[in-house]
Design a protein around this motif. Structure first.
Motif, short mmCIF file in Angstrom:
data_model
loop_
_atom_site.label_atom_id
_atom_site.label_comp_id
_atom_site.label_asym_id
_atom_site.label_seq_id
_atom_site.Cartn_x
_atom_site.Cartn_y
_atom_site.Cartn_z
N ILE B 111 0.86 -1.17 0.00
CA ILE B 111 0.00 0.00 0.00
C ILE B 111 0.90 1.23 0.00
O ILE B 111 1.83 1.32 0.78
N SER B 112 0.65 2.15 -0.92
CA SER B 112 1.49 3.35 -1.01
C SER B 112 0.65 4.50 -1.53
O SER B 112 0.53 4.71 -2.73
N PRO B 113 0.03 5.26 -0.61
CA PRO B 113 -0.87 6.35 -1.03
C PRO B 113 -0.17 7.34 -1.97
O PRO B 113 -0.78 7.86 -2.90
N LEU B 114 1.14 7.55 -1.75
CA LEU B 114 1.86 8.51 -2.59
C LEU B 114 1.92 8.04 -4.04
O LEU B 114 2.00 8.85 -4.96
N ASP B 115 1.93 6.73 -4.26
CA ASP B 115 1.97 6.21 -5.62
C ASP B 115 0.58 5.79 -6.09
O ASP B 115 0.45 5.07 -7.08
N ASN B 116 -0.45 6.23 -5.35
CA ASN B 116 -1.83 5.87 -5.69
C ASN B 116 -2.10 4.37 -5.64
O ASN B 116 -2.87 3.85 -6.46
N ILE B 117 -1.41 3.67 -4.74
CA ILE B 117 -1.66 2.24 -4.60
C ILE B 117 -2.39 2.01 -3.28
O ILE B 117 -1.84 2.20 -2.20
N GLY B 118 -3.67 1.68 -3.40
CA GLY B 118 -4.49 1.41 -2.22
C GLY B 118 -4.59 -0.08 -2.00
O GLY B 118 -4.03 -0.87 -2.77
N PRO B 119 -5.31 -0.50 -0.97
CA PRO B 119 -5.46 -1.93 -0.67
C PRO B 119 -6.09 -2.72 -1.82
O PRO B 119 -5.84 -3.91 -1.96
N GLU B 120 -6.88 -2.03 -2.67
CA GLU B 120 -7.55 -2.73 -3.77
C GLU B 120 -6.57 -3.06 -4.90
O GLU B 120 -6.83 -3.94 -5.71
N GLN B 121 -5.48 -2.29 -4.97
CA GLN B 121 -4.54 -2.50 -6.07
C GLN B 121 -3.61 -3.69 -5.82
O GLN B 121 -2.93 -4.15 -6.71
N ILE B 122 -3.51 -4.15 -4.58
CA ILE B 122 -2.65 -5.31 -4.32
C ILE B 122 -3.52 -6.50 -3.94
O ILE B 122 -4.73 -6.35 -3.75
N ARG B 123 -2.93 -7.68 -3.80
CA ARG B 123 -3.72 -8.91 -3.69
C ARG B 123 -4.19 -9.19 -2.25
O ARG B 123 -4.01 -10.29 -1.73
N ILE B 124 -4.81 -8.19 -1.62
CA ILE B 124 -5.34 -8.39 -0.27
C ILE B 124 -6.68 -9.12 -0.31
O ILE B 124 -6.96 -9.99 0.52
N LYS B 125 -7.49 -8.80 -1.32
CA LYS B 125 -8.79 -9.46 -1.47
C LYS B 125 -8.58 -10.98 -1.59
O LYS B 125 -9.26 -11.78 -0.94
N GLU B 126 -7.62 -11.37 -2.41
CA GLU B 126 -7.31 -12.79 -2.61
C GLU B 126 -6.84 -13.43 -1.30
O GLU B 126 -7.15 -14.59 -1.02
N LEU B 127 -6.08 -12.66 -0.49
CA LEU B 127 -5.63 -13.17 0.81
C LEU B 127 -6.83 -13.44 1.71
O LEU B 127 -6.92 -14.50 2.36
N MET B 128 -7.78 -12.50 1.74
CA MET B 128 -8.95 -12.65 2.59
C MET B 128 -9.81 -13.84 2.14
O MET B 128 -10.37 -14.55 2.98
N GLN B 129 -9.84 -14.07 0.83
CA GLN B 129 -10.60 -15.22 0.32
C GLN B 129 -9.95 -16.53 0.80
O GLN B 129 -10.65 -17.47 1.15
N ARG B 130 -8.61 -16.56 0.81
CA ARG B 130 -7.93 -17.77 1.29
C ARG B 130 -8.22 -17.99 2.77
O ARG B 130 -8.40 -19.12 3.22
N ILE B 131 -8.24 -16.88 3.53
CA ILE B 131 -8.50 -16.99 4.96
C ILE B 131 -9.94 -17.48 5.20
O ILE B 131 -10.17 -18.36 6.03
N GLU B 132 -10.87 -16.91 4.44
CA GLU B 132 -12.28 -17.32 4.59
C GLU B 132 -12.49 -18.80 4.24
O GLU B 132 -13.32 -19.48 4.83
N ALA B 133 -11.70 -19.28 3.29
CA ALA B 133 -11.81 -20.68 2.89
C ALA B 133 -11.40 -21.62 4.03
O ALA B 133 -11.71 -22.80 4.01
N GLY B 134 -10.70 -21.09 5.02
CA GLY B 134 -10.37 -21.86 6.22
C GLY B 134 -9.07 -22.63 6.15
O GLY B 134 -8.40 -22.67 5.11
N GLY B 135 -8.70 -23.24 7.29
CA GLY B 135 -7.50 -24.07 7.34
C GLY B 135 -6.22 -23.33 7.61
O GLY B 135 -5.15 -23.92 7.60
N ILE B 136 -6.32 -22.04 7.88
CA ILE B 136 -5.10 -21.27 8.13
C ILE B 136 -4.99 -20.94 9.62
O ILE B 136 -5.95 -20.48 10.24
N SER B 137 -3.80 -21.22 10.21
CA SER B 137 -3.63 -20.98 11.64
C SER B 137 -2.75 -19.76 11.92
O SER B 137 -2.91 -19.11 12.95
N GLU B 138 -1.81 -19.47 11.02
CA GLU B 138 -0.94 -18.31 11.27
C GLU B 138 -0.61 -17.58 9.98
O GLU B 138 -0.37 -18.19 8.93
N LEU B 139 -0.58 -16.26 10.10
CA LEU B 139 -0.21 -15.39 8.98
C LEU B 139 1.06 -14.66 9.41
O LEU B 139 1.04 -13.89 10.37
#
Lengths: 198, 198
Positions: B111-139
């Motif tokens: 995330i880099s507001p100065l370069d106009n990169i918000g949370p949507e521009q990087i693969r955070i959504k995909e990370l949350m989908q993996r977490i929701e799918a379950g089976g993860i104990s530590e990040l």
């Protein structure tokens, strides 16, 4: 197994370049991965193009796209003063200073017995042919101030001296902006030997 | 006028690479000039090949030649521990240590507001989908210890904490082999904060 096949192949290719280590090669390969395909193709084309288009000047031996090169073909430059350099990098370094208005002779290497490079392996024969053809008043030897460069300079000066042509060597001494305290002994010795009167 | 057209084109292409300045680019271009034509073609092919062959793993987002990548497909690795890195370079750096035996998640940026990169521009959504799918104990968040990396780490930890999954951050502190005297204040502060009991 760390890299994919194509990535490790590209990293290996980049690592063959001078001054490019493992880390830089990796950074460069990942850069290629990240640019667009047309950009990568442009880079690949630039690499192949250079091999197709560049030839060596038949007079001075410098790299050029037309023969003779733009320096040898320039009527404003003095063909009587020839600066002898070891390679195109040396020529470029001197051209950038705009301190030399004559022609060049690119040796394409230095004499280096350890690497099995004798006087016959570099363009000394071509230099002597230019001298024999006449019209040269000064030869400025600008090979690097290291063992190979000094050996080459010495060899050429001994070969050319009998012809009566003035042979000079670019000065070795303290780099401008440097500090006497941090200069090495060989450089200081050279600077003392090469001192000039005010 | 110093360089020929094809040479200056290649130098310009090389200069676009990260960490490659004018001098390095020139040295690299002259290297290409000096290698054989098949060698230059091999280098050019390696560059184009990488664009054709490399794809991104549909699970972790790492670069790979087959999907899923060799790490996600490896049954010996623990899919319950996911190390979050900003890019494939970060992943490679951690893989080399052999200190992580779990899976990865490559954000492809911070995330880099100065370069106009918000949370949507990087693969955070995909990370949350993996977490929701379950089976993860530590990040384990292993983004770089700079402003962008810290911001990203903070953002993800806040997002993931409510799910109850353990979220850790790799330690910031004095580099091994370093000297306390030469460490900067921010690093020393982080090292004090992150002190561990014997």
């Amino acid at each position: 197994m760390l890299y994919t096949d194509s990535l490790s192949r590209l990293i290996k290719e980049f690592q063959k370049m001078p001054g490019i280590g493992q880390k830089s090669a990796q950074r460069m390969a990942l850069y290629v991965l990240q640019i667009s395909k047309p950009q990568a193709q442009r880079l690949a084309k630039a690499i192949v193009d250079i091999k197709d288009k560049i030839l060596y000047c038949s007079i001075c031996g410098n790299i050029t796209e037309q023969n003779p090169c733009s320096i040898c073909a320039n009527p404003k430059r003095d063909p009587a003063v020839i600066c002898v350099v070891e390679d195109p990098k040396g020529l470029l370094a001197i051209e950038k200073t705009k301190a030399h208005h004559g022609h060049y002779h690119v040796l394409m290497g230095n004499i280096s017995p350890l690497d099995n490079i004798g006087p016959e392996q570099i363009r000394i024969k071509e230099l002597m042919q230019r001298i024999e053809a006449g019209g040269i008043s000064e030869l400025i030897i600008a090979t690097s101030p290291n063992i190979e460069g000094e050996t080459t300079a010495m060899y050429i000066s001994k070969l050319v001296k009998p012809t009566g042509i003035k042979v000079t060597r670019i000065a070795r001494g303290l780099p401008m902006g440097g500090d006497l305290e941090y200069a090495d002994e060989v450089t200081i010795t050279k600077a003392m030997e090469g001192r000039l009167e005010f």
